[in-house]
Design an enzyme around this catalytic site. Structure first.
Site, PDB file in Angstrom:
ATOM      1  N   GLU A   1       0.012  59.836-101.528  1.00 60.34           N
ATOM      2  CA  GLU A   1      -1.370  59.705-101.087  1.00 60.34           C
ATOM      3  C   GLU A   1      -1.607  60.792-100.044  1.00 60.34           C
ATOM      4  O   GLU A   1      -0.775  60.965 -99.142  1.00 60.34           O
ATOM      5  CB  GLU A   1      -1.582  58.324-100.463  1.00 60.34           C
ATOM      6  CG  GLU A   1      -2.936  58.100 -99.823  1.00 60.34           C
ATOM      7  CD  GLU A   1      -2.975  56.808 -99.002  1.00 60.34           C
ATOM      8  OE1 GLU A   1      -3.947  56.051 -99.138  1.00 60.34           O
ATOM      9  OE2 GLU A   1      -2.023  56.573 -98.203  1.00 60.34           O
TER      10      GLU A   1
ATOM     11  N   GLU B   1     -13.708  56.080 -95.517  1.00 58.70           N
ATOM     12  CA  GLU B   1     -12.718  55.017 -95.335  1.00 58.70           C
ATOM     13  C   GLU B   1     -12.888  54.383 -93.966  1.00 58.70           C
ATOM     14  O   GLU B   1     -13.155  55.065 -92.976  1.00 58.70           O
ATOM     15  CB  GLU B   1     -11.300  55.561 -95.478  1.00 58.70           C
ATOM     16  CG  GLU B   1     -10.226  54.496 -95.286  1.00 58.70           C
ATOM     17  CD  GLU B   1      -8.811  54.992 -95.553  1.00 58.70           C
ATOM     18  OE1 GLU B   1      -7.861  54.222 -95.347  1.00 58.70           O
ATOM     19  OE2 GLU B   1      -8.669  56.155 -95.970  1.00 58.70           O
TER      20      GLU B   1
END
Length: 493
Positions: A130, A209
């Site tokens: 990620e 996010e």
């Protein structure tokens, strides 16, 4: 006529009329699925669609919505690259638009509002990774150059939800300027050069996010920034990014010694060209409406790998590399850095003045973070030193300058919650964060200033002329700024 009979007769007539109208309404066709009932016109991508459950799909661009279920999170799909997110008392969420498969593309976007992270986010497999561009965390793997700026890659081992289910994976955090544009080819090459694995590409998005918070933000992927095209010359490839074309044409004449050398062309701190050079002298061109300092940046130095720049032309006017006073990439007098040379032996840049022929150019941009706005001014075309200021003001109106060597390179209005404010500069000298609009019930709290990925905590600094200590302004070792003044954060690297 008896009044009572009149009332009964009138009521009967009304009842019949209502029944007729009711039957007529029932016979009207209902709006078919996929049609806006208020307009009876086909739905378009511009008509907002709101989602609030984990899913992926296409809405102009590929999109993804994921949350761990805490609080409430909704994502507005507005067509094209546009989307917006609202959240309240969330756990953790990632929402964004981009591509279902990552690549070495250059990504541009604009955004408003604020979250814990807004920027480029993606996944790779084999190994499972990620990645975030513009965020820290983990152990340093090494430094590299992307977009003409310095980044440090931090890696940490994670265990939890991922694109393959739940389990172990690695997280790459490229710490440096996370703003638009981002040339992902530069990042992937940089990671490889410092020994970090680059696997198979999965999705790649501009992400909003947040975690353990409430707020709202929006983004437009591709907003505010031009087009990308890839062309191949004899023995060399090029990727050129321009802000919707451009009135200024710049041609770089250059070669590499082994044909794998990579250079970027930046104007006003923004990358407008990216090329892999051949071993023979060739012309590489780009156009832009950007103004400011022009730099040719060498970013993948290696054994037997050097770059020779003959000249650049700016709107037809030639500027010889050997006549330039700044060349941080040449090897002179036993170290990297010097002037008046065609050669680039180290990672660095040659400064070619500005787009209008002067020197020191610079650019100014305004962005919005969580609860605060920032105006960033960089001289000489961006910067090789990146700064990330983590700060807030008590009333959301405190203003601070970031000053390097007595020059202001950025000005920010701070939000009331802790947010990160980013810029970069080539300036050198003492680093000060200056609070300059003190007022009743207005104070500033500085958590830290990160310089090229290395955090300098405010409470560890010996000079703070803005803190209230011992009955007056001025002291040391404090995060707080109660008066107009500054915290000194040492010198540039």
């Amino acid at each position: 006529m008896n009044f009572k009979r009149f009332i009964i007769a009138f009521g009967a007539i009304v009842l019949v009329i209502v029944m007729i109208l009711s039957i007529g309404c029932q016979n009207q066709p209902t709006a078919p699925e996929g049609v806006a009932k208020d307009t009876q016109q086909p739905l378009t991508a511009k008509m907002r669609r709101t989602i609030s459950s984990n899913q992926t799909g296409t809405d102009g661009l590929w999109y993804t919505y994921w949350t761990n279920g805490g609080g409430s999170v909704s994502m507005d799909l507005n067509g094209s690259g546009n989307f917006a997110v609202r959240w309240s008392n969330c756990g953790n969420f990632v929402c964004g638009k981009g591509w279902s498969s990552g690549s070495s593309r250059t990504i541009t976007w604009s955004s408003s509002g604020g979250a814990q992270f807004i920027g480029v986010y993606g996944w790779m497999t084999n190994p499972l990774v990620e990645y975030y561009i513009g965020r820290g965390g983990g152990s340093s793997k090494g430094s590299y150059t992307a977009n003409g700026r310095s980044y440090t890659l931090y890696i940490q081992n994670m265990n939890g939800p991922n694109i393959q289910g739940n389990g172990n994976f690695q997280q790459y955090n490229a710490n440096g300027s996370g703003g638009s544009p981002q040339n992902m080819g530069d990042h992937f090459n940089g990671w490889r050069n410092i020994g970090a694995s680059v696997g198979s590409q999965n999705y790649q998005i501009v992400s909003i996010e947040g975690w353990n918070s409430s707020g709202s933000a929006s983004a437009n992927v591709g907003g505010g920034g031009g087009s990308t095209s890839t062309t191949t010359t004899s023995g060399g490839s090029s990727t050129t990014t321009s802000g919707g074309g451009g009135s200024n044409t710049i041609v770089v004449r250059a070669r590499g010694t082994n044909g794998s050398e990579h250079i970027n062309l930046t104007v006003g701190g923004s990358q407008i060209g990216s090329w892999t050079l051949s071993t023979s002298m060739k012309n590489y061109s780009a156009s832009t409406n950007n103004t400011g300092g022009i730099n040719v940046v060498f970013d993948n130095d290696g054994t037997n790998r050097d770059v020779q720049v003959d000249y650049i032309t700016v709107n037809g006017s030639t500027r010889q590399a050997e006549n330039q006073g700044t060349n941080t990439a040449v090897w002179q007098n036993g170290s990297c850095g010097g002037s008046n040379s065609e050669w680039m032996h180290c990672n660095g840049y040659i400064g070619f003045g500005d787009v209008s022929g002067g020197g020191g150019g610079g650019s100014t941009s305004t962005t919005t973070t969580s609860g605060g706005s920032s105006t960033t001014t960089s001289g000489g075309g961006g910067g090789n030193i990146t700064y990330n200021l983590r700060a807030r003001s008590t009333d959301g109106q405190g203003k601070v300058n970031l000053r390097i060597g007595n020059n202001t390179i950025a000005t920010w209005t701070l939000g009331s919650s802790m947010s990160t404010y980013n810029t970069s500069s080539y300036n050198t000298g003492g680093i000060n964060v200056e609070f300059y609009n003190d007022a009743t019930d207005r104070d500033v709290q500085i958590d830290y200033l990160s310089v090229n990925g290395s955090a300098r905590q405010a409470e560890n600094q010996s000079t703070n002329t803005a803190v209230w200590q011992n009955g007056s302004c001025g002291g040391s070792n404090s995060e707080w700024m109660h008066c107009n003044g500054y915290i000194g954060f040492g010198n540039t690297p």
